[in-house]
Motif scaffolding. Structure first.
Motif, PDB file in Angstrom:
ATOM      1  N   GLU A  85       0.904  -1.199  -0.075  1.00 45.55           N
ATOM      2  CA  GLU A  85      -0.067  -0.063   0.086  1.00 45.55           C
ATOM      3  C   GLU A  85       1.014   1.411  -0.010  1.00 45.55           C
ATOM      4  N   ILE A  86       2.261   1.163   0.628  1.00 43.14           N
ATOM      5  CA  ILE A  86       2.924   2.374   0.880  1.00 43.14           C
ATOM      6  C   ILE A  86       3.295   2.538  -0.627  1.00 43.14           C
ATOM      7  N   VAL A  93       3.039   6.056  -2.752  1.00 44.29           N
ATOM      8  CA  VAL A  93       4.135   6.791  -3.376  1.00 44.29           C
ATOM      9  C   VAL A  93       4.089   7.043  -4.674  1.00 44.29           C
ATOM     10  N   ALA A  94       3.575   5.890  -5.576  1.00 48.14           N
ATOM     11  CA  ALA A  94       3.561   6.102  -7.109  1.00 48.14           C
ATOM     12  C   ALA A  94       2.636   6.865  -7.290  1.00 48.14           C
ATOM     13  N   VAL A  95       1.253   7.017  -6.797  1.00 48.57           N
ATOM     14  CA  VAL A  95       0.235   7.799  -6.928  1.00 48.57           C
ATOM     15  C   VAL A  95       0.676   9.527  -6.663  1.00 48.57           C
ATOM     16  N   LEU A  96       1.381   9.842  -5.452  1.00 49.32           N
ATOM     17  CA  LEU A  96       1.945  10.934  -5.498  1.00 49.32           C
ATOM     18  C   LEU A  96       2.889  11.264  -6.291  1.00 49.32           C
TER      19      LEU A  96
END
Length: 280
Positions: free
Chosen positions: A2-3, A7-10
């Motif tokens: 999930e982390i 991070v990928a989305v941000l």
């Protein structure tokens, strides 16, 4: 897991924001470059006339001196321009100079050349349509639609320090004190009333002049004039110098807000030739 997803989305969001900002900066830079090129075209045409024409009487000499003044001011403004609006003010200054060139050519009995795009506030300011001579503060002040030894000072029409000044030839530049000081003197309304009361080409009265208004069409003129300004909306409500019209820039450095005259100065509108031959 999930982390990593967060991070990928941000990262994707940051990338898109930066890409959008870079695109916006590139668009603004292109607008500035286009506006500068448009202004320089007008300035160069004005410069060619300033250097090639020589007046043969007082009206033509004075008009050419005023044109030279606008050429210097426009050159200073375009060098300092950092926004499309400031570049278009430089173009507006050059257009005013071309009106003085046209006046000088008329005074010398030459072909005035093609029409020039209107400048801010010009249409609603009106124009002198008959000879007038009035006494003001112990001196005779004259206005005429034509140049003469008695009326050697031309004005192309527009707004000075927030008030309309009709186009025409005058015995003296009675608008100059307001142009320099940025404000009109106490007697300006009395001079205006005596000079233009009942004149058909001036579609407003002294009270309207005192209040800074014309015939109510100023906004319409501005919107039309701003149409070819390169994408920015015409906003005559914000005249150059923060409320006064663009002529308040006579010193060459005050850009302020405002809209900029219409028409496509380059290309086909000017015939592509030399002004000296009767067309640009």
């Amino acid at each position: 897991m999930e982390i990593l997803l967060i991070v990928a989305v941000l990262g994707a969001v940051i990338f898109l924001v930066m890409k959008s900002q870079n695109k916006s900066k590139g668009h603004s830079a292109n607008q500035l470059d286009d506006a500068k090129a448009d202004a320089r075209q007008a300035i160069e045409r004005l410069g060619g006339q300033v250097y090639n024409l020589v007046g043969n009487d007082d009206p033509s000499k004075q008009a050419l001196a005023d044109a030279s003044e606008r050429y210097t001011a426009a050159g200073s403004q375009i060098e300092q321009a950092t926004t499309p609006m400031q570049a278009r003010l430089a173009k507006q200054t050059a257009l005013e100079g071309l009106y003085y060139i046209r006046a000088a050519r008329t005074a010398m009995g030459m072909d005035p050349g093609p029409e020039i795009p209107s400048i801010d506030g010009q249409k609603s300011a009106g124009s002198v349509t008959e000879d007038r001579q009035v006494e003001f503060e112990g001196r005779q002040v004259s206005a005429s639609p034509n140049p003469s030894a008695r009326t050697p000072n031309y004005y192309p029409g527009g707004r000075v320090a927030g008030r309309p000044v009709p186009a025409g030839w005058y015995s003296e530049p009675w608008w100059k004190p307001a142009l320099v000081a940025g404000a009109w003197g106490i007697g300006s309304m009395f001079l205006f009333s005596a000079m233009f009361s009942g004149m058909s080409g001036v579609p407003y009265d002294a009270q309207s002049f005192e209040n800074g208004g014309g015939d109510g069409s100023e906004g319409g003129d501005a919107g039309a004039d701003g149409g070819d300004g390169g994408g920015d909306p015409g906003t005559d409500g914000a005249d150059a110098g923060g409320g006064d019209d663009y002529t308040a820039m006579d010193g060459g450095g005050d850009f302020g807000g405002g809209d900029f005259g219409g028409g496509d100065f380059g290309g086909g509108d000017w015939g592509g030739g030399d002004f000296g031959g009767g067309d640009f």
